[in-house]
Design a protein around this motif. Sequence first.
Motif, short mmCIF file in Angstrom:
data_model
loop_
_atom_site.label_atom_id
_atom_site.label_comp_id
_atom_site.label_asym_id
_atom_site.label_seq_id
_atom_site.Cartn_x
_atom_site.Cartn_y
_atom_site.Cartn_z
N GLU A 153 0.69 -1.04 0.01
CA GLU A 153 0.06 0.07 -0.12
C GLU A 153 0.89 1.39 -0.05
OE1 GLU A 153 -2.38 -0.22 3.60
OE2 GLU A 153 -3.27 -2.23 2.92
N ALA A 154 0.25 2.44 -0.17
CA ALA A 154 0.96 3.62 -0.25
C ALA A 154 1.30 4.03 1.22
CB ALA A 154 0.06 4.77 -1.07
N ALA A 155 0.53 3.60 1.95
CA ALA A 155 0.76 3.87 3.78
C ALA A 155 0.61 5.37 3.82
CB ALA A 155 2.14 3.41 3.85
N VAL A 156 -0.03 6.21 3.12
CA VAL A 156 -0.28 7.54 3.35
C VAL A 156 -0.79 7.97 4.75
CG1 VAL A 156 -1.29 9.80 2.65
CG2 VAL A 156 -0.28 8.37 1.12
N THR A 157 -1.83 7.36 4.93
CA THR A 157 -2.67 7.49 6.05
C THR A 157 -1.97 7.11 7.45
OG1 THR A 157 -4.79 7.20 5.05
CG2 THR A 157 -4.69 6.73 7.57
N GLN A 158 -1.09 5.93 7.38
CA GLN A 158 -0.36 5.47 8.27
C GLN A 158 1.00 6.20 8.73
OE1 GLN A 158 -1.48 3.68 5.92
NE2 GLN A 158 -2.63 1.97 6.34
N ASP A 159 1.36 6.73 7.66
CA ASP A 159 2.52 7.82 7.61
C ASP A 159 1.90 9.09 8.38
OD1 ASP A 159 5.13 8.88 7.35
OD2 ASP A 159 5.28 8.90 5.19
N LEU A 160 0.88 9.47 8.08
CA LEU A 160 0.50 10.94 8.83
C LEU A 160 0.03 10.50 10.40
CD1 LEU A 160 -0.60 13.66 8.68
CD2 LEU A 160 -3.00 12.65 8.00
N GLU A 161 -0.37 9.40 10.55
CA GLU A 161 -0.61 8.83 12.14
C GLU A 161 0.65 8.88 12.74
OE1 GLU A 161 -2.19 7.87 15.88
OE2 GLU A 161 -3.08 9.09 14.04
N LEU A 162 1.61 8.42 12.09
CA LEU A 162 2.77 8.32 12.90
C LEU A 162 3.27 9.60 13.28
CD1 LEU A 162 5.43 6.97 14.30
CD2 LEU A 162 6.38 6.68 11.89
N HIS A 163 3.34 10.44 12.43
CA HIS A 163 3.81 11.97 12.70
C HIS A 163 2.76 12.76 13.66
CE1 HIS A 163 7.13 12.49 9.82
NE2 HIS A 163 6.53 11.81 9.04
N ARG A 164 1.41 12.21 13.55
CA ARG A 164 0.67 12.84 14.72
C ARG A 164 0.97 12.32 16.23
NH1 ARG A 164 -4.47 14.99 12.63
NH2 ARG A 164 -4.90 14.53 10.60
N ALA A 165 1.39 11.17 15.86
CA ALA A 165 1.63 10.38 17.46
C ALA A 165 2.84 11.22 18.07
CB ALA A 165 1.77 8.83 17.13
N ILE A 166 3.85 11.37 16.90
CA ILE A 166 5.20 12.01 17.63
C ILE A 166 4.86 13.40 18.14
CG2 ILE A 166 7.28 12.96 16.84
CD1 ILE A 166 7.56 10.25 15.03
N PHE A 167 4.05 14.27 17.14
CA PHE A 167 3.67 15.45 17.86
C PHE A 167 2.84 15.57 19.04
CE2 PHE A 167 4.04 18.85 14.40
CZ PHE A 167 5.04 18.17 13.64
N ALA A 168 2.02 14.62 19.11
CA ALA A 168 1.19 14.32 20.39
C ALA A 168 2.33 14.28 21.67
CB ALA A 168 0.15 13.42 20.20
N ALA A 169 3.16 13.21 21.28
CA ALA A 169 3.98 12.68 22.34
C ALA A 169 4.89 13.79 22.99
CB ALA A 169 4.96 11.75 21.75
N THR A 170 4.93 15.07 22.26
CA THR A 170 5.56 16.27 22.88
C THR A 170 5.08 16.85 24.24
OG1 THR A 170 4.58 17.81 21.63
CG2 THR A 170 6.27 16.88 20.79
N GLY A 171 3.55 16.52 24.38
CA GLY A 171 3.16 16.92 25.40
C GLY A 171 2.86 18.29 25.38
N ASN A 172 2.96 19.09 24.00
CA ASN A 172 2.75 20.56 23.96
C ASN A 172 1.65 20.38 22.69
OD1 ASN A 172 2.85 23.12 22.69
ND2 ASN A 172 5.06 23.27 22.84
N SER A 173 0.40 21.28 23.21
CA SER A 173 -0.59 21.09 22.24
C SER A 173 -0.46 22.04 20.95
CB SER A 173 -1.88 21.55 23.01
OG SER A 173 -1.55 22.97 23.26
N PHE A 174 0.42 22.80 20.95
CA PHE A 174 0.66 23.80 19.79
C PHE A 174 1.50 22.77 18.72
CE2 PHE A 174 0.12 26.85 23.02
CZ PHE A 174 -0.65 27.71 22.34
N PHE A 175 2.12 21.83 18.91
CA PHE A 175 2.50 20.93 17.90
C PHE A 175 1.34 20.28 16.96
CE2 PHE A 175 6.69 21.47 20.23
CZ PHE A 175 7.61 21.55 19.22
N PRO A 176 0.73 19.52 17.45
CA PRO A 176 -0.30 19.10 16.73
C PRO A 176 -1.27 20.16 16.12
CG PRO A 176 -0.53 18.07 18.84
CD PRO A 176 0.38 19.30 18.97
N ARG A 177 -1.40 21.21 16.59
CA ARG A 177 -1.94 22.45 15.91
C ARG A 177 -1.31 22.80 14.57
NH1 ARG A 177 -3.71 27.04 20.10
NH2 ARG A 177 -4.37 27.83 18.20
N PHE A 178 0.07 22.69 14.85
CA PHE A 178 0.80 23.10 13.48
C PHE A 178 0.73 22.06 12.47
CE2 PHE A 178 4.77 23.17 11.17
CZ PHE A 178 4.90 24.71 10.83
N LEU A 179 0.64 20.79 13.03
CA LEU A 179 0.57 19.77 12.00
C LEU A 179 -0.72 19.93 11.03
CD1 LEU A 179 0.88 15.99 12.83
CD2 LEU A 179 -1.19 16.63 11.60
#
Length: 260
Positions: A153-179
């Motif tokens: 598969e192209a794995a676009v959705t899964q790739d996006l979710e990984l970056h979402r997860a890393i941004f969320a793991a920062t504990g800083n809500s502004f990172f997911p907003r920037f995403l």
Amino acid sequence: MDGRSSAVAPGIELSPLAPPANLTAELVRRLAAEIRAGRLKAGDRLPTEQALMRQAGVSRTVVREAVAALRAEGLVLTRQGVGAFVADPALRGQVRIDPAEMRSLKDVLQVIELRIALETEAAGLAAARRDPEALERVLAAAAAFDAAVEAGEAAVTQDLELHRAIFAATGNSFFPRFLEFLGPMLIPRQTVRPQLEEPEARTAYLRRVRDEHARITGAIAQGEAEAARNAMRLHLSASRDRYAALAGRLAARDEAADHA
């Protein structure tokens, strides 16, 4: 806000979301449609997290990411301990990068440069701050990406979710907003896919990405902030170099065609 700001808007009942859609994007789409159609008016409070989880059949994470995306788009305002409210239309603004604006690989390369600047630090913060729940999400997203690649598969959705997860793991809500500001351009291959190589070459490319992801997530899992930063920087720099090479090949092809 007017005097109605403390009242939950009446008459909204969302049906459950069904996979395999991107649940966050779909919830954002539905809530934004309610706002733009006027069924949710300026000053109305959105349903509570629990109500949205129940109605849409999604997790608290999906609800929070959807509200963050609506806030990034200027459609809602949030008040600590109170909830999310529909913003005054006069104050709204569209701040996401519109895929229609991305007319060339040069645009894609500029977005990747922006990502290098921010995501490198996000990876380091994720390694330093991630809690067990956040780490579990990062590792699950990486595993889902690996499985999608092996399935061809192209794995676009899964790739996006990984970056979402890393941004969320920062504990800083502004990172997911920037995403959410980056929008679909976070994974550029979905917008320039017609220009990419044959499926076999694409799979080889995605396997290299998988290996790069493994170095990032491994450093996050070990709590090694500097190693996570380095791994993310190398990953995005490699992506930049791949698209730069593609831009060069396309330019050479077009020049050859002009002189044919």
